[in-house]
Design a protein around this motif. Structure first.
Motif, PDB file in Angstrom:
ATOM      1  N   SER A   1       0.867  -1.195   0.000  1.00  0.00           N
ATOM      2  CA  SER A   1       0.000   0.000   0.000  1.00  0.00           C
ATOM      3  C   SER A   1       0.893   1.230   0.000  1.00  0.00           C
ATOM      4  CB  SER A   1      -0.935  -0.003   1.224  1.00  0.00           C
ATOM      5  OG  SER A   1      -0.187   0.096   2.406  1.00  0.00           O
ATOM      6  N   SER A   2       0.334   2.432  -0.478  1.00  0.00           N
ATOM      7  CA  SER A   2       1.137   3.658  -0.595  1.00  0.00           C
ATOM      8  C   SER A   2       0.961   4.534   0.629  1.00  0.00           C
ATOM      9  CB  SER A   2       0.735   4.421  -1.860  1.00  0.00           C
ATOM     10  OG  SER A   2       1.454   5.621  -1.942  1.00  0.00           O
ATOM     11  N   TYR A   3      -0.283   4.713   1.236  1.00  0.00           N
ATOM     12  CA  TYR A   3      -0.525   5.517   2.431  1.00  0.00           C
ATOM     13  C   TYR A   3      -1.841   5.030   3.038  1.00  0.00           C
ATOM     14  CZ  TYR A   3      -3.650   8.092  -0.669  1.00  0.00           C
ATOM     15  OH  TYR A   3      -4.634   8.407  -1.557  1.00  0.00           O
ATOM     16  N   TYR A   4      -2.241   5.732   4.242  1.00  0.00           N
ATOM     17  CA  TYR A   4      -3.450   5.335   4.974  1.00  0.00           C
ATOM     18  C   TYR A   4      -4.352   6.543   5.140  1.00  0.00           C
ATOM     19  CZ  TYR A   4      -0.651   1.254   6.080  1.00  0.00           C
ATOM     20  OH  TYR A   4       0.134   0.158   5.977  1.00  0.00           O
ATOM     21  N   LYS A   5      -5.649   6.313   5.046  1.00  0.00           N
ATOM     22  CA  LYS A   5      -6.666   7.363   5.191  1.00  0.00           C
ATOM     23  C   LYS A   5      -7.396   7.130   6.528  1.00  0.00           C
ATOM     24  CE  LYS A   5     -10.823   9.138   2.905  1.00  0.00           C
ATOM     25  NZ  LYS A   5     -11.731   8.957   1.738  1.00  0.00           N
ATOM     26  N   ILE A   6      -7.332   8.187   7.534  1.00  0.00           N
ATOM     27  CA  ILE A   6      -7.953   8.083   8.855  1.00  0.00           C
ATOM     28  C   ILE A   6      -9.161   8.989   8.866  1.00  0.00           C
ATOM     29  CG2 ILE A   6      -7.690   8.474  11.339  1.00  0.00           C
ATOM     30  CD1 ILE A   6      -4.612   7.977   9.254  1.00  0.00           C
ATOM     31  N   GLN A   7     -10.316   8.436   9.420  1.00  0.00           N
ATOM     32  CA  GLN A   7     -11.556   9.196   9.570  1.00  0.00           C
ATOM     33  C   GLN A   7     -12.125   8.918  10.966  1.00  0.00           C
ATOM     34  OE1 GLN A   7     -13.456   7.551   5.953  1.00  0.00           O
ATOM     35  NE2 GLN A   7     -13.790   9.669   5.322  1.00  0.00           N
ATOM     36  N   TRP A   8     -12.751  10.001  11.641  1.00  0.00           N
ATOM     37  CA  TRP A   8     -13.414   9.788  12.960  1.00  0.00           C
ATOM     38  C   TRP A   8     -14.646  10.658  13.064  1.00  0.00           C
ATOM     39  CZ3 TRP A   8      -8.840  12.306  12.255  1.00  0.00           C
ATOM     40  CH2 TRP A   8      -8.753  13.633  12.677  1.00  0.00           C
ATOM     41  N   THR A   9     -15.641  10.207  13.849  1.00  0.00           N
ATOM     42  CA  THR A   9     -16.913  10.905  14.016  1.00  0.00           C
ATOM     43  C   THR A   9     -17.507  10.534  15.364  1.00  0.00           C
ATOM     44  OG1 THR A   9     -19.143  11.229  13.144  1.00  0.00           O
ATOM     45  CG2 THR A   9     -18.159   9.042  12.839  1.00  0.00           C
ATOM     46  N   ASP A  10     -18.219  11.512  16.022  1.00  0.00           N
ATOM     47  CA  ASP A  10     -18.943  11.234  17.274  1.00  0.00           C
ATOM     48  C   ASP A  10     -20.423  11.040  17.012  1.00  0.00           C
ATOM     49  OD1 ASP A  10     -19.769  13.735  16.630  1.00  0.00           O
ATOM     50  OD2 ASP A  10     -19.088  14.709  18.466  1.00  0.00           O
ATOM     51  N   GLY A  11     -20.794  10.809  15.728  1.00  0.00           N
ATOM     52  CA  GLY A  11     -22.182  10.637  15.341  1.00  0.00           C
ATOM     53  C   GLY A  11     -22.809  11.935  14.872  1.00  0.00           C
TER      54      GLY A  11
END
Length: 1385
Positions: free
Chosen positions: A775-785
């Motif tokens: 893989s080349s890189y990583y995509k991070i996502q976060w949410t509290d709803g």
């Protein structure tokens, strides 16, 4: 006259006074002056006018201070009383003491004394004075006693001497000036009274002081023993001197039991009973006075008779020896005397063992062995006997003289002359496990009916007359085996032939097989087998063989052979192989077979592929098969064929043709780790397909797999890599076809191990692993709803900040390839931490729980996490709650727990900072407390440790729950509490403490009694045949009651009692009981140590018996019923001496006593023997009687014979009384049997009387019958015959005899007379008849001339008488004329 008389009286009185004073003066002159008036000096005799007068002893008092004492011995005191009175009146102012010895009043001295002549002595006048009486002596005592003396001691008084008097009914006395005196010459064993009186110088005596004492009895003499039995010894003795009140008898058995017994009796003989057989006892007899004073003992030692040996048996019998075994049932013995006899000679030996091996015996002879127990001094008990035969000698030279398939003939030599017959036994061993036997008197025997081929063992044994067998002599032989049957061949091959046959009748040890190939090699071979089949190997293929089978016995004996012929099969070809295979042909090669063959037959088949088979015949050893199908497994077989067409076994080989190449290879259904392949097979078949793949330069690895399908999914691939796939068809034997290839790429993979860590109230740290592949890189996502954010990074971790405490966030991470292709996203959710709680406290603690509470934190929280752990087990636990309190349960008792409480977010996982608290749980209650060992003064407690942890235990001891005697601490699970009172109840409390030394668990109580102490001095007070009274001393401490146990052979019985004694009843007589007595505490269970006492009840005497003295035999038959209980046999005693011993019997016992006298009373005793005191039944029995003895010769004398004419003849006869011999019983009656013409004695003659004789003169008859009243003082018996008397109650008449008959007589003597119908009943009477003797001859008649001479003779006599008368008358001076009457007669 009056005056003259008066004067004479005065003169006599005066003269008497003069004589009196003369005597007084004489006595005074002779009296010694030592003040002791009690010692006589010499005899005194007074005489007046030739009349001796001596005064009798007496005392006359005229005033208080004046007296005269006269001490004399006199025979005529009464004749001179008036003189004495006058003399006394004349002496009113004087005091005179006259003392004479006890010499004779005739004037002569005593023994050794002399006569004292009379003399006239002037009187002496002594003036009267008042006297002082001495004091009484004090502290009179006895210091030493012997059989003939007693020593006295007393204190000094105011006297100058002492008078000692002693009496035993007769008085004696003596004087001494000392305050001690030894009285000698006393009689032993007599009670003497001694008095001591103080005497003043003038002879005045004080009051006497008295004391009594017995002299020691004398020693007994002539102590002896007699009438010894197994359990008693009779003692006799004399008392040599003196007397004794009774005798003390003591006896001891020395070291045998170290016991001493005693008894007191008044006789000079005693029988000591209850002794142990064969033991040396020492008996002492001591004479004892009435006050218990004992003389010196006299001792004697004696052994009791040893007991009769029991269980005499014989074992280990040999031809010249045997062993005798026995037991000594009671008592002791020093050694045993063994005697044996064969009827003609006897031998004796001794041994100290209870067994003995008698050697040197003769084989086959009956010996009688008797064993007698002997005490150390040689005293012998009663012998016990047993009989047994020795074994006969072994026979010799046993041989087999002939045999067949069914018989064996035997011969031998005899053993010796003492065998009765021979026992022949034969067995076939394990063949049938049968043993047969026969008895014969010859020395040869043929055993028939045997089984062929069997090994028989024959034994011949000499047997004695009682069946005692000698050692057997054995020999073994086989019978000849039978011929085999049904011989056949089977399972032939190129090198072997299998043979089968049936075994013949009987058995054989093995079979002998022989075979030959005839002219092929001219050789013969053989082998042995125990089976009924055999495979002959090593043969040449195609050769004709002849086989023979013979049964052989174990000793090599052969039966007749049976034969058969057979041919071997040709051999198989070898080294068959394939070569030059392709898709349609296979080439074969092989080597020629062993032996001979004409050609080869080739066959091939493709199995189930087409179910077809093809063949071809060739003479070469190679062949190429063509026209085959690709990929098919073919089986090729080659068979050698003999010239006659016989085929050998085929040799086979299998081979596959090459498979064809696959077509239309393609890929489908790709993902990150797999690719699916598909293809077709153009021609033929294949077993499976080989798939291979490689990732090129990524890992330089190649993988493969096999499948039978035309499709395959390759898995386990790396995402994003370019793979090359190849497929090859493979036959079943692994033969591969040509390969087909194709290439394809995998998709990128998803990231893994996404985690959220280092969570606090405002941030979360994310971490993950690099996904598989590239893989080349990583995509991070976060949410509290509500709100969402994202970020791209090249690392595998990231901290998300600026978050809200206690909120649930969702985080996702996606791997992205270099070309921008995204993999599948990976997501995770996490809460931020809440704030800390407040005011944590402990509210309650138990053994398994702790209660805590707290205050909520300032911020919001959904749950609370309670965490607890202990330092012991290192185990921690958690729990969540919405409440602000919590009860921690399931804890370990006695353990220190560390508790922490923190707030939790809504995920029940995310935890805020914790607050801690420590506390101990209570130790658990102990388990299984018990008193494992209880003694009289201690209780040993042990228990199981409670669950959990503890530091130590505390033990409380008390007598009730409200008081504590003592406290103890211990780390152990047990504790021994000592110093307790026996038999008392105690309460024990045990609790556990935690390590803080203050936290205590619940206590457990146990109530227990200490064991009562052991009783003391257990003994028996009384023993009967059915009861025992026991007595003992109470133990120390407390107890509720006593338990008495006893065994009766089949079980244990018991009873309880409060008293220290028990009466055990309903016991079995003669039984040995073991009694146990123990004290029991108030709980009715805790029991002290028992004390044992073994006792035997008395044997029960016989109650039901019968004693018969049968007539004709001088013996007594005793029959009795076995009494209740146990016994060790019976002794029959006759007049105190043992006659018979009956060892054992069932319900009814019997014994007969022989060698007695007829018709005599005997005193018998049946003594029931037992382990204790014997039971005795005394009885009197009388023996029977039999016919009286007849003397060998005797005489009957006629002492008087009278008759009148030819009839009425009477005679008186006599015979000696000794003819009436009462040795066979008292003579009851006797009679006279008369006969006129016979000497024959017939019993029937006694039934004939005078009337019968008158009717038939030839018949003897009984004429006199008298009851015997003879006394032994009379030597002769006289009987008058012919006095016409009738015998009362009978038909017999004593009629006169015929004077013209000659009579013979015989005496009839009766020991028992029975009259029936007036005649002697010869069936019931006991009598003997003497031989007839001549009694009377006939009276002769005078001749006829006598009648003429007789008148003339008478006339002449008359004339002579007249002449004489006339002559005498003329003689006037003659005064007396004597006629000689004797002459006339």
């Amino acid at each position: 006259m009056v005056h003259h008389s008066s004067r004479r009286t005065i003169q006599v009185t005066f003269l008497s006074l003069c004589v009196f004073f003369q005597n007084l003066s004489s006595l005074s002159a002779q009296q010694p002056n030592d003040g002791n008036s009690s010692t006589p000096s010499s005899a005194t005799t007074a005489s007046v006018n030739q009349t001796s007068s001596v005064f009798s002893t007496g005392t006359v008092s005229t005033n208080p201070v004046t007296s005269v004492t006269l001490n004399t011995n006199s025979k005529a005191a009464s004749q001179t009383s008036s003189v004495a009175t006058a003399a006394t009146s004349a002496l009113t102012t004087t005091s005179v003491t006259s003392s004479t010895s006890s010499s004779s009043a005739k004037g002569s001295g005593g023994p050794g004394g002399t006569s004292t002549p009379s003399a006239t002595v002037a009187p002496t006048v002594i003036s009267s004075t008042r006297k002082t009486i001495p004091d009484i002596v004090t502290n009179l005592s006895i210091s030493n006693k012997t059989t003939s003396s007693v020593s006295l001691n007393w204190n000094l008084s105011n006297g100058i001497s002492y008078k000692i008097q002693w009496t035993d009914g007769y008085s004696n006395r003596s004087n001494t000036s000392n305050t001690c005196y030894t009285v000698t010459g006393l009689t032993p064993g007599v009670n003497y009274t001694f008095s001591v009186t103080a005497v003043a110088a003038d002879g005045t005596e004080g009051a006497p002081t008295s004391i009594s004492a017995f002299t020691f009895p004398d020693i007994v003499t002539n102590l002896s023993t007699s009438d010894k039995t197994t359990s008693s010894v009779s003692l006799k003795w004399n008392l040599s001197n003196g007397i004794s009140s009774y005798y003390k008898i003591q006896w001891t058995d020395g070291s045998y039991s170290n016991s001493t017994n005693s008894s007191n009796i008044s006789n000079t003989s005693y029988t000591v009973t209850g002794l142990t057989p064969g033991v040396n006892y020492t008996f002492s007899v001591t004479a004892v006075a009435a006050d218990g004073t004992e003389g010196a003992p006299t001792s004697i030692s004696a052994f009791t008779n040893p007991y009769v040996v029991a269980n005499l048996s014989v074992s280990n019998k040999m031809n010249s020896s045997l062993s005798v075994y026995w037991n000594l049932s009671n008592g002791n013995s020093s050694y045993y005397k063994i005697m044996w006899s064969d009827g003609s000679y006897s031998k004796v030996n001794t041994t100290s063992n209870t067994c003995y091996t008698v050697t040197g015996l003769t084989p086959g002879v009956n010996y009688t062995f008797s064993v007698t127990a002997v005490a150390a001094d040689g005293t012998e008990g009663a012998p016990t006997s047993i009989s047994a035969f020795t074994k006969p000698n072994v026979i010799s030279s046993l041989t087999v003289s002939g045999r067949s398939i069914s018989y064996v003939s035997l011969k031998w030599n005899s053993s010796n002359e003492n065998s009765s017959y021979y026992k022949i036994q034969w067995t076939d061993g394990s063949y049938s496990n049968n043993t047969n036997s026969s008895n014969i008197s010859n020395t040869s025997y043929t055993v028939t009916g045997l089984t062929p081929g069997v090994n028989y063992t024959f034994s011949v044994t000499a047997v004695a007359a009682d069946g005692t067998e000698g050692a057997p002599t054995s020999i073994s032989r086989f019978t000849i085996p039978d011929i085999v049957k049904n011989l056949s061949t089977s399972d032939k091959n190129t090198s072997s032939v299998s043979l089968k046959w049936n075994s013949s009748n009987g058995i054989s040890s093995y079979y002998k097989i022989q075979w030959t190939d005839g002219s092929y090699s001219n050789s013969t071979n053989s082998s042995n087998t125990s089976n009924t089949s055999y495979t002959v190997t090593g043969l040449t293929p195609g050769v004709k063989y002849t086989f023979s089978v013979t049964a052989v016995a174990a000793d090599g004996t052969e039966g007749a052979p049976t034969s058969i012929s057979a041919f071997t099969i040709p051999d198989i070809v070898t080294n068959l192989s394939t070569s030059d295979k392709n898709t349609s042909s296979v080439s074969l090669k092989w080597n020629s077979s062993n032996g001979i063959s004409s050609y080869y037959k080739i066959q091939w088949t493709d199995g189930s592929y087409s179910n077809s088979t093809n063949s071809s015949n060739i003479s070469n050893t190679s062949y190429t098969v063509t026209g085959l199908t690709p990929g098919v497994n073919y089986t090729f077989s080659v068979t050698a064929v003999a010239a006659d067409g016989t085929e050998g076994a085929p040799t086979s080989i299998s081979a596959f043709t090459f498979p064809d190449i696959v077509t239309n290879l393609s890929t489908s259904d790709k993902n990150t780790s797999s690719v699916s392949l598909k293809w077709n097979l153009s021609n033929g078949i294949s077993s499976y397909y080989k798939i291979q793949w490689t990732d090129g330069s990524y890992s330089n690895s190649t993988n493969s797999s096999n499948t039978s399908n035309t499709s395959y999914t390759v898995t386990g691939l790396t995402p994003g890599v370019n793979y090359t796939f190849s497929v090859t068809a493979v036959a079943a034997d692994g033969t591969e076809g040509a390969t087909t290839s194709i290439s394809a790429f995998t998709n990128p993979d998803v990231v893994t191990s996404l985690t959220a860590s280092d969570i606090n109230i405002s941030s979360v740290f994310l971490n993950w692993n690099l996904s598989n592949g590239i893989s080349s890189y990583y995509k991070i996502q976060w949410t509290d709803g509500i709100y969402s954010n994202s970020r791209n990074i090249s690392n595998t971790s990231y901290t998300v900040t600026g978050l809200t405490p206690g909120v649930n966030y969702t985080f996702s991470v996606t791997a992205v390839a270099a070309d921008g292709t995204e993999g599948a996203p990976t997501s995770i959710s996490a809460f931020t931490k809440p704030e800390v709680i407040r005011n944590l406290t402990l509210t309650e603690k138990q053994t398994t729980s702790l209660n805590i509470n707290w205050t909520e934190p300032v911020a919001n929280s959904s749950f609370f996490n309670v965490h607890w752990s202990n330092d012991t087990s290192k185990v921690s636990s958690n729990a969540t709650t919405k409440d602000t309190f919590f009860n921690i349960t399931g804890l370990t008792p006695g353990v220190k727990y560390n508790m922490q409480v923190s707030a939790l977010a809504a995920d029940n996982v995310t935890e805020g900072r914790s607050v801690g608290l420590s506390a101990y749980t209570k130790p658990d209650v102990i388990r299984n407390i018990r008193a494992s060992e209880i003694t009289i003064s201690s209780v040993f407690l042990n228990w199981s440790e409670p669950e959990g942890i503890l530091s130590f235990f505390r033990v409380h001891c008390s007598t009730d729950l409200n008081s504590v005697i003592s406290n103890y601490s211990t780390n152990a699970r047990f504790f021994n509490i000592t110093g307790l009172i026996p038999g008392k109840r105690y309460i024990f409390l045990v609790s556990a403490f935690a390590a803080d030394n203050s936290t205590e668990g619940q206590s457990v109580d146990l109530s227990s009694y200490t064991k009562p102490d052991i009783i003391k001095n257990l003994r028996s007070l009384e023993i009967t045949s059915s009861s025992v009274i026991l007595n003992w001393t109470n133990p120390e401490g407390e107890k509720l009651f006593f338990r008495v146990r006893w065994t009766n052979g089949s079980g244990m019985l018991n009873k309880t009692t409060i008293a220290a004694s028990a009466n055990i009843t309903d016991l079995t007589p003669g039984f040995n009981y073991s009694f146990q007595v123990s004290a029991v505490a108030a709980d009715n269970e805790t029991e002290g140590k028992s004390v044992d006492l073994s006792l035997c009840t008395n044997a029960s005497p016989v109650h039901d018996y019968d004693c018969q003295g049968p007539n004709h035999t001088a013996l007594l038959n005793l029959t009795w019923t076995t009494p209740l209980g146990s016994n060790q046999g019976f002794n029959i005693t006759l007049n105190g001496a043992t006659q018979n011993s009956v060892q054992s019997c069932a319900n009814v016992c019997n014994s007969n006593i022989q060698g007695l006298q007829y018709s005599k009373n005997y005193n018998l005793s049946i003594v029931t023997l037992g382990c204790g005191q014997s039971g005795i039944l005394n009885l009197m029995c009388k023996t029977g009687f039999t016919h009286p003895p007849v003397p060998p010769s005797f005489n009957i004398t006629v002492i008087k014979d009278s008759h009148e004419g030819d009839t009425d003849r009477k005679v008186t006869i006599k015979f000696v009384s000794s003819i009436l011999n009462s040795s066979n019983g008292p003579i009851e009656a006797y009679g006279v049997l008369l006969s006129t013409d016979t000497d024959n004695n017939s019993l029937s003659f006694l039934t004939k009387n005078y009337s019968d004789w008158r009717e038939d003169e030839t018949t003897p008859y009984l004429t006199v019958l008298k009851i015997n009243e003879l006394t032994r003082s009379s030597e002769n018996i006289e009987i008058e015959i012919g006095d016409t008397s009738r015998i009362n109650g009978t038909s017999y008449i004593n009629s006169p005899l015929d004077a013209q008959k000659k009579y013979k007589a015989a005496l009839v003597i009766f020991t028992y007379l029975h009259i029936t119908g007036g005649l002697v009943d010869i069936s019931y009477s006991f009598f003997s008849i003497t031989p007839f003797v001549t009694l009377l001859d006939p009276v002769s008649k005078p001749p006829q001339i006598l009648w003429l001479i007789l008148p003339i003779t008478i006339l002449v006599i008359i004339i002579v008488i007249i002449l004489i008368f006339l002559i005498n008358k003329r003689r006037s001076k003659k005064t007396e004329t004597e006629i000689p009457v004797n002459v006339l007669r």
